[in-house]
Design a protein around this motif. Structure first.
Motif, PDB file in Angstrom:
ATOM      1  N   SER A  80       0.836  -1.137   0.150  1.00  0.00           N
ATOM      2  CA  SER A  80       0.045   0.033  -0.010  1.00  0.00           C
ATOM      3  C   SER A  80       0.803   1.349   0.063  1.00  0.00           C
ATOM      4  CB  SER A  80      -0.783  -0.002   1.196  1.00  0.00           C
ATOM      5  OG  SER A  80      -0.272   0.151   2.394  1.00  0.00           O
ATOM      6  N   SER A  81       0.260   2.371   0.033  1.00  0.00           N
ATOM      7  CA  SER A  81       0.766   3.681  -0.053  1.00  0.00           C
ATOM      8  C   SER A  81       1.704   3.837   1.097  1.00  0.00           C
ATOM      9  CB  SER A  81      -0.110   4.832  -0.446  1.00  0.00           C
ATOM     10  OG  SER A  81      -1.038   4.928   0.858  1.00  0.00           O
ATOM     11  N   ARG A  82       1.554   3.360   2.471  1.00  0.00           N
ATOM     12  CA  ARG A  82       2.178   3.491   3.529  1.00  0.00           C
ATOM     13  C   ARG A  82       3.523   2.902   3.375  1.00  0.00           C
ATOM     14  NH1 ARG A  82      -2.550   2.211   7.528  1.00  0.00           N
ATOM     15  NH2 ARG A  82      -3.668   4.103   7.462  1.00  0.00           N
ATOM     16  N   GLY A  83       3.792   1.938   2.480  1.00  0.00           N
ATOM     17  CA  GLY A  83       5.040   1.275   2.128  1.00  0.00           C
ATOM     18  C   GLY A  83       5.617   0.327   3.266  1.00  0.00           C
ATOM     19  N   THR A  84       5.051   0.221   4.477  1.00  0.00           N
ATOM     20  CA  THR A  84       5.773  -0.631   5.426  1.00  0.00           C
ATOM     21  C   THR A  84       5.604  -2.091   5.317  1.00  0.00           C
ATOM     22  OG1 THR A  84       3.747  -0.183   6.840  1.00  0.00           O
ATOM     23  CG2 THR A  84       5.738   1.418   7.153  1.00  0.00           C
ATOM     24  N   LEU A  85       4.390  -2.655   4.837  1.00  0.00           N
ATOM     25  CA  LEU A  85       4.044  -3.985   4.837  1.00  0.00           C
ATOM     26  C   LEU A  85       4.098  -4.506   3.299  1.00  0.00           C
ATOM     27  CD1 LEU A  85       1.065  -4.030   7.386  1.00  0.00           C
ATOM     28  CD2 LEU A  85       3.667  -4.517   7.843  1.00  0.00           C
ATOM     29  N   VAL A  86       4.352  -5.795   3.145  1.00  0.00           N
ATOM     30  CA  VAL A  86       3.933  -6.534   2.165  1.00  0.00           C
ATOM     31  C   VAL A  86       2.883  -7.865   2.581  1.00  0.00           C
ATOM     32  CG1 VAL A  86       6.088  -8.111   2.092  1.00  0.00           C
ATOM     33  CG2 VAL A  86       4.713  -8.009   0.042  1.00  0.00           C
ATOM     34  N   ARG A  87       1.753  -8.093   1.973  1.00  0.00           N
ATOM     35  CA  ARG A  87       0.832  -9.038   2.435  1.00  0.00           C
ATOM     36  C   ARG A  87       0.848  -9.879   1.514  1.00  0.00           C
ATOM     37  NH1 ARG A  87      -3.431  -4.936   5.261  1.00  0.00           N
ATOM     38  NH2 ARG A  87      -2.221  -4.657   7.077  1.00  0.00           N
ATOM     39  N   ILE A  88       0.874 -11.077   1.674  1.00  0.00           N
ATOM     40  CA  ILE A  88       0.585 -12.242   0.845  1.00  0.00           C
ATOM     41  C   ILE A  88      -0.487 -13.280   1.028  1.00  0.00           C
ATOM     42  CG2 ILE A  88       1.781 -14.611   0.147  1.00  0.00           C
ATOM     43  CD1 ILE A  88       3.793 -12.040  -0.344  1.00  0.00           C
ATOM     44  N   LYS A  95      -7.417 -15.676   1.980  1.00  0.00           N
ATOM     45  CA  LYS A  95      -6.870 -15.847   3.131  1.00  0.00           C
ATOM     46  C   LYS A  95      -5.598 -15.287   3.161  1.00  0.00           C
ATOM     47  CE  LYS A  95      -9.522 -19.407   5.356  1.00  0.00           C
ATOM     48  NZ  LYS A  95      -9.578 -20.758   6.208  1.00  0.00           N
ATOM     49  N   LEU A  96      -5.336 -14.087   4.241  1.00  0.00           N
ATOM     50  CA  LEU A  96      -3.983 -13.856   4.408  1.00  0.00           C
ATOM     51  C   LEU A  96      -3.043 -14.979   4.681  1.00  0.00           C
ATOM     52  CD1 LEU A  96      -2.161 -11.539   4.734  1.00  0.00           C
ATOM     53  CD2 LEU A  96      -2.845 -11.099   6.854  1.00  0.00           C
ATOM     54  N   LEU A  97      -2.057 -15.162   4.177  1.00  0.00           N
ATOM     55  CA  LEU A  97      -0.995 -16.306   4.365  1.00  0.00           C
ATOM     56  C   LEU A  97       0.173 -15.595   5.346  1.00  0.00           C
ATOM     57  CD1 LEU A  97      -0.825 -18.053   1.070  1.00  0.00           C
ATOM     58  CD2 LEU A  97      -2.184 -18.623   3.070  1.00  0.00           C
ATOM     59  N   ARG A  98       0.904 -14.394   4.966  1.00  0.00           N
ATOM     60  CA  ARG A  98       1.830 -13.979   5.473  1.00  0.00           C
ATOM     61  C   ARG A  98       1.921 -12.503   5.344  1.00  0.00           C
ATOM     62  NH1 ARG A  98       6.035 -18.141   5.829  1.00  0.00           N
ATOM     63  NH2 ARG A  98       7.156 -16.775   7.113  1.00  0.00           N
ATOM     64  N   GLU A  99       2.566 -11.902   6.266  1.00  0.00           N
ATOM     65  CA  GLU A  99       2.659 -10.223   6.370  1.00  0.00           C
ATOM     66  C   GLU A  99       4.063 -10.054   6.881  1.00  0.00           C
ATOM     67  OE1 GLU A  99      -0.629  -7.481   7.760  1.00  0.00           O
ATOM     68  OE2 GLU A  99       0.683  -7.549   9.421  1.00  0.00           O
ATOM     69  N   PHE A 100       4.667  -9.344   5.884  1.00  0.00           N
ATOM     70  CA  PHE A 100       6.161  -9.026   6.211  1.00  0.00           C
ATOM     71  C   PHE A 100       6.267  -7.556   6.485  1.00  0.00           C
ATOM     72  CE2 PHE A 100       6.095 -12.705   3.412  1.00  0.00           C
ATOM     73  CZ  PHE A 100       6.780 -13.413   4.461  1.00  0.00           C
ATOM     74  N   ARG A 101       7.015  -6.947   7.237  1.00  0.00           N
ATOM     75  CA  ARG A 101       7.267  -5.478   7.715  1.00  0.00           C
ATOM     76  C   ARG A 101       8.654  -5.253   6.936  1.00  0.00           C
ATOM     77  NH1 ARG A 101       5.379  -1.525  10.003  1.00  0.00           N
ATOM     78  NH2 ARG A 101       3.879  -2.665  11.251  1.00  0.00           N
ATOM     79  N   ARG A 102       8.634  -4.187   5.986  1.00  0.00           N
ATOM     80  CA  ARG A 102       9.513  -3.608   5.255  1.00  0.00           C
ATOM     81  C   ARG A 102      10.520  -2.931   6.071  1.00  0.00           C
ATOM     82  NH1 ARG A 102      11.612   0.667   4.117  1.00  0.00           N
ATOM     83  NH2 ARG A 102       9.533   1.674   4.700  1.00  0.00           N
ATOM     84  N   GLY A 103       9.794  -2.125   6.873  1.00  0.00           N
ATOM     85  CA  GLY A 103      10.318  -0.947   7.616  1.00  0.00           C
ATOM     86  C   GLY A 103       9.338  -0.311   8.431  1.00  0.00           C
ATOM     87  N   ALA A 104       9.629   0.557   9.451  1.00  0.00           N
ATOM     88  CA  ALA A 104       8.581   1.322  10.104  1.00  0.00           C
ATOM     89  C   ALA A 104       8.270   2.649   9.622  1.00  0.00           C
ATOM     90  CB  ALA A 104       9.254   1.705  11.601  1.00  0.00           C
ATOM     91  N   GLY A 122      10.692 -10.740  -2.875  1.00  0.00           N
ATOM     92  CA  GLY A 122      11.261  -9.805  -2.785  1.00  0.00           C
ATOM     93  C   GLY A 122      10.692  -8.397  -3.128  1.00  0.00           C
ATOM     94  N   ILE A 123      11.054  -7.310  -2.424  1.00  0.00           N
ATOM     95  CA  ILE A 123      10.335  -5.983  -2.634  1.00  0.00           C
ATOM     96  C   ILE A 123      11.590  -5.042  -2.619  1.00  0.00           C
ATOM     97  CG2 ILE A 123       8.110  -6.702  -1.348  1.00  0.00           C
ATOM     98  CD1 ILE A 123       9.257  -4.836   0.788  1.00  0.00           C
ATOM     99  N   TRP A 124      11.424  -3.849  -3.513  1.00  0.00           N
ATOM    100  CA  TRP A 124      12.593  -2.727  -3.444  1.00  0.00           C
ATOM    101  C   TRP A 124      11.529  -1.410  -3.516  1.00  0.00           C
ATOM    102  CZ3 TRP A 124      11.135  -6.665  -7.026  1.00  0.00           C
ATOM    103  CH2 TRP A 124      10.661  -6.041  -8.170  1.00  0.00           C
ATOM    104  N   HIS A 131      14.345  -6.287   0.053  1.00  0.00           N
ATOM    105  CA  HIS A 131      13.965  -7.065   0.812  1.00  0.00           C
ATOM    106  C   HIS A 131      13.837  -8.437   0.466  1.00  0.00           C
ATOM    107  CE1 HIS A 131      14.099  -3.848   4.469  1.00  0.00           C
ATOM    108  NE2 HIS A 131      13.846  -3.085   3.218  1.00  0.00           N
ATOM    109  N   LEU A 132      14.200  -9.589   1.010  1.00  0.00           N
ATOM    110  CA  LEU A 132      13.976 -10.806   0.649  1.00  0.00           C
ATOM    111  C   LEU A 132      13.044 -11.518   1.705  1.00  0.00           C
ATOM    112  CD1 LEU A 132      16.927 -11.951  -1.327  1.00  0.00           C
ATOM    113  CD2 LEU A 132      14.857 -11.167  -2.366  1.00  0.00           C
ATOM    114  N   PHE A 133      11.991 -11.964   1.652  1.00  0.00           N
ATOM    115  CA  PHE A 133      11.301 -12.636   2.652  1.00  0.00           C
ATOM    116  C   PHE A 133      10.942 -14.209   2.389  1.00  0.00           C
ATOM    117  CE2 PHE A 133      10.254  -8.314   3.072  1.00  0.00           C
ATOM    118  CZ  PHE A 133      10.465  -7.975   4.078  1.00  0.00           C
ATOM    119  N   SER A 134      11.017 -15.109   3.257  1.00  0.00           N
ATOM    120  CA  SER A 134      10.707 -16.471   2.905  1.00  0.00           C
ATOM    121  C   SER A 134       9.329 -16.817   3.055  1.00  0.00           C
ATOM    122  CB  SER A 134      11.454 -17.368   3.852  1.00  0.00           C
ATOM    123  OG  SER A 134      11.238 -18.544   3.694  1.00  0.00           O
TER     124      SER A 134
END
Length: 141
Positions: A80-88, A95-104, A122-124, A131-134
């Protein structure tokens, strides 16, 4: 769009802010190869269309910035425009499977990509970081 043969999923922003609409299109037949016809047995018929009850995912409260699908169409990554989370998300169940924090702090996410085997994402962003997330749990191989 999920580009694999028979992967018929298109993800687009929904009408409400932060929502994603999933469009399940009819199966696509893989293209015919060039050259003489194969000498083997005829190819298998198309698989029956899958039933996908989920057509809308309320992914974020703020505006979407990226939507990404792997070729299989099994997952959906959103930011989203906040740029702090990536959701899978699971595209079959919604259903939401995973949520990763890119930063605060807020960032502009430039892109999200799945690894070819769908084990990592991966997100940039404008922060100059990648950032790479498993996507596999620590107990899986």
């Amino acid at each position: 769009m999920a580009p694999a043969a028979y992967a018929t999923l298109l993800a687009i922003p929904g009408r409400q802010m932060g929502h994603v609409q999933l469009l399940h299109l009819p199966p696509c037949v893989p293209p015919n190869p060039f050259g003489p016809p194969p000498s083997g047995p005829p190819s298998k018929p198309l698989p029956p269309p899958l039933k996908h009850p989920v057509s809308m995912i309320a992914a974020h409260e703020s505006a979407l910035t990226t939507l990404s699908l792997p070729p299989s169409g099994r997952f959906l990554a959103t930011t989203s425009s906040r740029g702090t989370l990536v959701r899978i998300w699971d595209t079959t169940s919604g259903k939401l499977l995973r949520e990763f924090r890119r930063g605060a702090d807020t960032a502009e996410i430039y892109g999200v990509a799945f690894r070819f085997d769908e084990k990592e994402v991966g997100i940039w962003s404008d922060k100059g970081t990648v950032h790479l997330f498993s996507l596999v749990s620590s107990g899986a191989s």
